[in-house]
Scaffold this motif. Structure first.
Motif, PDB file in Angstrom:
ATOM      1  N   PRO A  13      64.038 -70.820  44.676  1.00 43.66           N
ATOM      2  CA  PRO A  13      65.308 -69.395  45.333  1.00 43.66           C
ATOM      3  C   PRO A  13      64.172 -70.063  46.727  1.00 43.66           C
ATOM      4  O   PRO A  13      64.101 -68.625  47.309  1.00 43.66           O
ATOM      5  N   VAL A  14      64.028 -70.887  47.896  1.00 43.65           N
ATOM      6  CA  VAL A  14      63.690 -71.241  49.246  1.00 43.65           C
ATOM      7  C   VAL A  14      65.286 -71.288  49.957  1.00 43.65           C
ATOM      8  O   VAL A  14      66.308 -71.683  48.898  1.00 43.65           O
ATOM      9  N   VAL A  15      64.095 -70.775  51.101  1.00 40.39           N
ATOM     10  CA  VAL A  15      65.608 -70.628  52.070  1.00 40.39           C
ATOM     11  C   VAL A  15      66.051 -72.122  51.538  1.00 40.39           C
ATOM     12  O   VAL A  15      65.286 -73.127  52.158  1.00 40.39           O
ATOM     13  N   ARG A  16      67.550 -72.899  52.287  1.00 46.68           N
ATOM     14  CA  ARG A  16      68.111 -74.564  52.757  1.00 46.68           C
ATOM     15  C   ARG A  16      69.332 -73.624  53.289  1.00 46.68           C
ATOM     16  O   ARG A  16      69.922 -72.635  53.695  1.00 46.68           O
ATOM     17  N   GLY A  17      69.434 -74.928  53.877  1.00 50.07           N
ATOM     18  CA  GLY A  17      70.406 -75.056  54.955  1.00 50.07           C
ATOM     19  C   GLY A  17      69.378 -74.155  56.957  1.00 50.07           C
ATOM     20  O   GLY A  17      68.340 -75.401  56.780  1.00 50.07           O
ATOM     21  N   GLU A  18      70.126 -73.407  58.098  1.00 46.75           N
ATOM     22  CA  GLU A  18      69.467 -73.266  58.312  1.00 46.75           C
ATOM     23  C   GLU A  18      69.056 -72.065  58.425  1.00 46.75           C
ATOM     24  O   GLU A  18      69.507 -71.129  57.771  1.00 46.75           O
ATOM     25  N   TRP A  19      67.838 -71.545  59.289  1.00 44.87           N
ATOM     26  CA  TRP A  19      67.204 -70.443  59.785  1.00 44.87           C
ATOM     27  C   TRP A  19      66.580 -70.678  60.253  1.00 44.87           C
ATOM     28  O   TRP A  19      65.288 -71.047  60.636  1.00 44.87           O
ATOM     29  N   GLN A  20      65.911 -69.095  61.254  1.00 42.14           N
ATOM     30  CA  GLN A  20      65.188 -68.893  61.492  1.00 42.14           C
ATOM     31  C   GLN A  20      63.752 -68.563  61.641  1.00 42.14           C
ATOM     32  O   GLN A  20      63.667 -68.047  61.005  1.00 42.14           O
ATOM     33  N   THR A  21      62.186 -68.791  62.304  1.00 35.24           N
ATOM     34  CA  THR A  21      61.290 -68.124  61.997  1.00 35.24           C
ATOM     35  C   THR A  21      60.439 -67.651  62.951  1.00 35.24           C
ATOM     36  O   THR A  21      61.313 -68.245  64.309  1.00 35.24           O
ATOM     37  N   SER A  22      59.623 -67.300  63.256  1.00 32.40           N
ATOM     38  CA  SER A  22      58.690 -66.800  64.179  1.00 32.40           C
ATOM     39  C   SER A  22      57.226 -66.321  64.024  1.00 32.40           C
ATOM     40  O   SER A  22      56.815 -66.755  63.318  1.00 32.40           O
ATOM     41  N   ALA A  23      56.627 -67.205  65.066  1.00 32.94           N
ATOM     42  CA  ALA A  23      55.433 -67.711  65.340  1.00 32.94           C
ATOM     43  C   ALA A  23      54.763 -67.490  66.415  1.00 32.94           C
ATOM     44  O   ALA A  23      55.213 -67.010  66.995  1.00 32.94           O
ATOM     45  N   GLU A  24      53.213 -67.144  65.770  1.00 37.57           N
ATOM     46  CA  GLU A  24      52.601 -66.306  67.495  1.00 37.57           C
ATOM     47  C   GLU A  24      51.214 -67.591  67.314  1.00 37.57           C
ATOM     48  O   GLU A  24      50.862 -67.385  66.213  1.00 37.57           O
ATOM     49  N   VAL A  25      51.273 -67.426  68.657  1.00 33.46           N
ATOM     50  CA  VAL A  25      50.117 -68.831  68.878  1.00 33.46           C
ATOM     51  C   VAL A  25      48.839 -68.173  69.281  1.00 33.46           C
ATOM     52  O   VAL A  25      48.979 -67.032  69.934  1.00 33.46           O
ATOM     53  N   VAL A  26      47.750 -68.489  68.370  1.00 37.28           N
ATOM     54  CA  VAL A  26      46.730 -67.880  68.071  1.00 37.28           C
ATOM     55  C   VAL A  26      45.491 -68.935  68.028  1.00 37.28           C
ATOM     56  O   VAL A  26      44.453 -68.746  68.263  1.00 37.28           O
ATOM     57  N   ARG A  27      45.938 -70.050  68.894  1.00 35.48           N
ATOM     58  CA  ARG A  27      45.082 -70.483  69.170  1.00 35.48           C
ATOM     59  C   ARG A  27      45.579 -71.537  70.495  1.00 35.48           C
ATOM     60  O   ARG A  27      46.366 -72.499  69.712  1.00 35.48           O
ATOM     61  N   ALA A  28      44.641 -72.334  71.744  1.00 30.92           N
ATOM     62  CA  ALA A  28      45.705 -72.798  72.214  1.00 30.92           C
ATOM     63  C   ALA A  28      43.885 -73.615  73.671  1.00 30.92           C
ATOM     64  O   ALA A  28      44.048 -72.551  74.603  1.00 30.92           O
ATOM     65  N   GLU A  29      43.003 -74.504  73.306  1.00 32.28           N
ATOM     66  CA  GLU A  29      42.202 -75.004  73.969  1.00 32.28           C
ATOM     67  C   GLU A  29      43.060 -76.892  73.943  1.00 32.28           C
ATOM     68  O   GLU A  29      42.845 -77.416  73.024  1.00 32.28           O
ATOM     69  N   PRO A  30      43.323 -76.895  75.519  1.00 36.70           N
ATOM     70  CA  PRO A  30      44.333 -77.762  75.545  1.00 36.70           C
ATOM     71  C   PRO A  30      43.551 -79.006  75.170  1.00 36.70           C
ATOM     72  O   PRO A  30      41.991 -79.483  75.925  1.00 36.70           O
ATOM     73  N   GLY A  31      43.875 -80.107  74.742  1.00 35.92           N
ATOM     74  CA  GLY A  31      43.182 -81.315  74.365  1.00 35.92           C
ATOM     75  C   GLY A  31      41.921 -81.244  73.468  1.00 35.92           C
ATOM     76  O   GLY A  31      41.679 -81.992  72.580  1.00 35.92           O
ATOM     77  N   ARG A  32      42.474 -79.815  72.333  1.00 31.27           N
ATOM     78  CA  ARG A  32      41.682 -79.746  71.045  1.00 31.27           C
ATOM     79  C   ARG A  32      41.891 -79.179  70.517  1.00 31.27           C
ATOM     80  O   ARG A  32      42.154 -79.565  69.230  1.00 31.27           O
ATOM     81  N   VAL A  33      42.997 -78.288  70.303  1.00 34.76           N
ATOM     82  CA  VAL A  33      43.006 -77.486  69.704  1.00 34.76           C
ATOM     83  C   VAL A  33      45.011 -76.454  69.488  1.00 34.76           C
ATOM     84  O   VAL A  33      44.458 -76.503  71.257  1.00 34.76           O
ATOM     85  N   PHE A  34      45.583 -76.615  69.205  1.00 33.86           N
ATOM     86  CA  PHE A  34      47.181 -76.285  69.162  1.00 33.86           C
ATOM     87  C   PHE A  34      46.993 -75.468  67.706  1.00 33.86           C
ATOM     88  O   PHE A  34      47.419 -75.982  66.875  1.00 33.86           O
ATOM     89  N   ALA A  35      47.066 -73.966  67.703  1.00 40.17           N
ATOM     90  CA  ALA A  35      47.313 -73.229  66.478  1.00 40.17           C
ATOM     91  C   ALA A  35      48.444 -72.086  65.985  1.00 40.17           C
ATOM     92  O   ALA A  35      48.454 -71.405  67.537  1.00 40.17           O
ATOM     93  N   TRP A  36      49.059 -71.524  65.604  1.00 40.23           N
ATOM     94  CA  TRP A  36      50.138 -71.046  65.148  1.00 40.23           C
ATOM     95  C   TRP A  36      49.745 -70.407  63.854  1.00 40.23           C
ATOM     96  O   TRP A  36      50.171 -71.161  62.789  1.00 40.23           O
ATOM     97  N   ALA A  37      50.159 -69.253  64.054  1.00 42.21           N
ATOM     98  CA  ALA A  37      50.624 -68.343  62.503  1.00 42.21           C
ATOM     99  C   ALA A  37      52.403 -68.036  62.809  1.00 42.21           C
ATOM    100  O   ALA A  37      52.408 -67.343  63.501  1.00 42.21           O
ATOM    101  N   MET A  38      52.380 -67.798  61.411  1.00 48.58           N
ATOM    102  CA  MET A  38      53.721 -67.848  61.149  1.00 48.58           C
ATOM    103  C   MET A  38      54.017 -65.607  61.274  1.00 48.58           C
ATOM    104  O   MET A  38      52.696 -65.621  60.424  1.00 48.58           O
ATOM    105  N   ARG A  39      55.258 -64.797  62.105  1.00 43.31           N
ATOM    106  CA  ARG A  39      55.294 -64.068  61.143  1.00 43.31           C
ATOM    107  C   ARG A  39      56.524 -63.567  59.755  1.00 43.31           C
ATOM    108  O   ARG A  39      57.343 -63.738  59.967  1.00 43.31           O
ATOM    109  N   ASN A  40      56.179 -62.062  60.351  1.00 37.67           N
ATOM    110  CA  ASN A  40      56.592 -61.982  58.950  1.00 37.67           C
ATOM    111  C   ASN A  40      58.160 -60.963  59.714  1.00 37.67           C
ATOM    112  O   ASN A  40      58.205 -60.864  60.836  1.00 37.67           O
ATOM    113  N   SER A  41      58.831 -61.134  58.472  1.00 35.46           N
ATOM    114  CA  SER A  41      60.241 -60.087  59.345  1.00 35.46           C
ATOM    115  C   SER A  41      59.756 -58.777  60.204  1.00 35.46           C
ATOM    116  O   SER A  41      61.194 -58.509  61.111  1.00 35.46           O
TER     117      SER A  41
END
Length: 165
Positions: free
Chosen positions: A57-85
């Motif tokens: 029972p996974v989501v199918r078709g179109e849906w939206q998510t929300s994510a928050e940037v948790v690391r942003a080191e230019p030229g090195r690392v970019f990371a984001w965490a998913m948020r809940n409802s």
């Protein structure tokens, strides 16, 4: 990849443009904070076909998510965490790590989930132990395939004559 670390970072930290290489995310928009900086929140517009773990029972078709940037080191690392409802950060983190390599750069794309996300708990809530194990096996295969496809598309995009610009 035949691209500089800084250029790769500029491309992968542009979540709104991720529809150019992601199998699921079609892009989206920044909804709060300074785009691409720690704490900024992004709304992702996604699509998933019916053949992805079709019995679960996974989501199918179109849906939206929300994510928050948790690391942003230019030229090195970019990371984001998913948020809940409720808008709370979950232990579901996607990242790009960029290292120097002969002839260009090495791009590593990772996904890590600690505690099960709200979505995963919903998918597995009514599954028995055997079905839950089967789901995680197939879901892991799907994620590995998506990560590989994303990296291949990014390589093509970054190495085109315009350099992805």
């Amino acid at each position: 990849m035949n691209a500089t670390r800084q250029h790769i970072y500029e491309v992968v930290s542009d979540l709104a443009g991720s529809g150019r290489w992601s199998p699921e995310c079609r892009g989206g928009k920044w909804i709060s904070g300074t785009p691409g900086t720690v704490g900024a929140v992004f709304r992702g517009d996604n699509v998933r076909s019916d053949d992805v773990v079709p019995w679960a029972p996974v989501v199918r078709g179109e849906w939206q998510t929300s994510a928050e940037v948790v690391r942003a080191e230019p030229g090195r690392v970019f990371a984001w965490a998913m948020r809940n409802s409720a808008g709370e950060r979950q232990e579901s983190v996607w990242s790009y790590e960029i290292d120097a390599a002969p002839g260009g750069s090495l791009l590593i794309h990772r996904f890590r989930m600690g505690a099960a996300t709200e979505g995963i708990r919903g998918i597995t809530a009514d599954l028995d132990a055997e079905a839950t194990e089967r789901f995680f096996t197939q879901w892991t295969e799907k994620l590995r395939g998506d990560i590989g496809l994303t990296l291949a598309r990014l390589k093509t995009y970054l190495e085109q004559p315009s350099g992805g610009r």
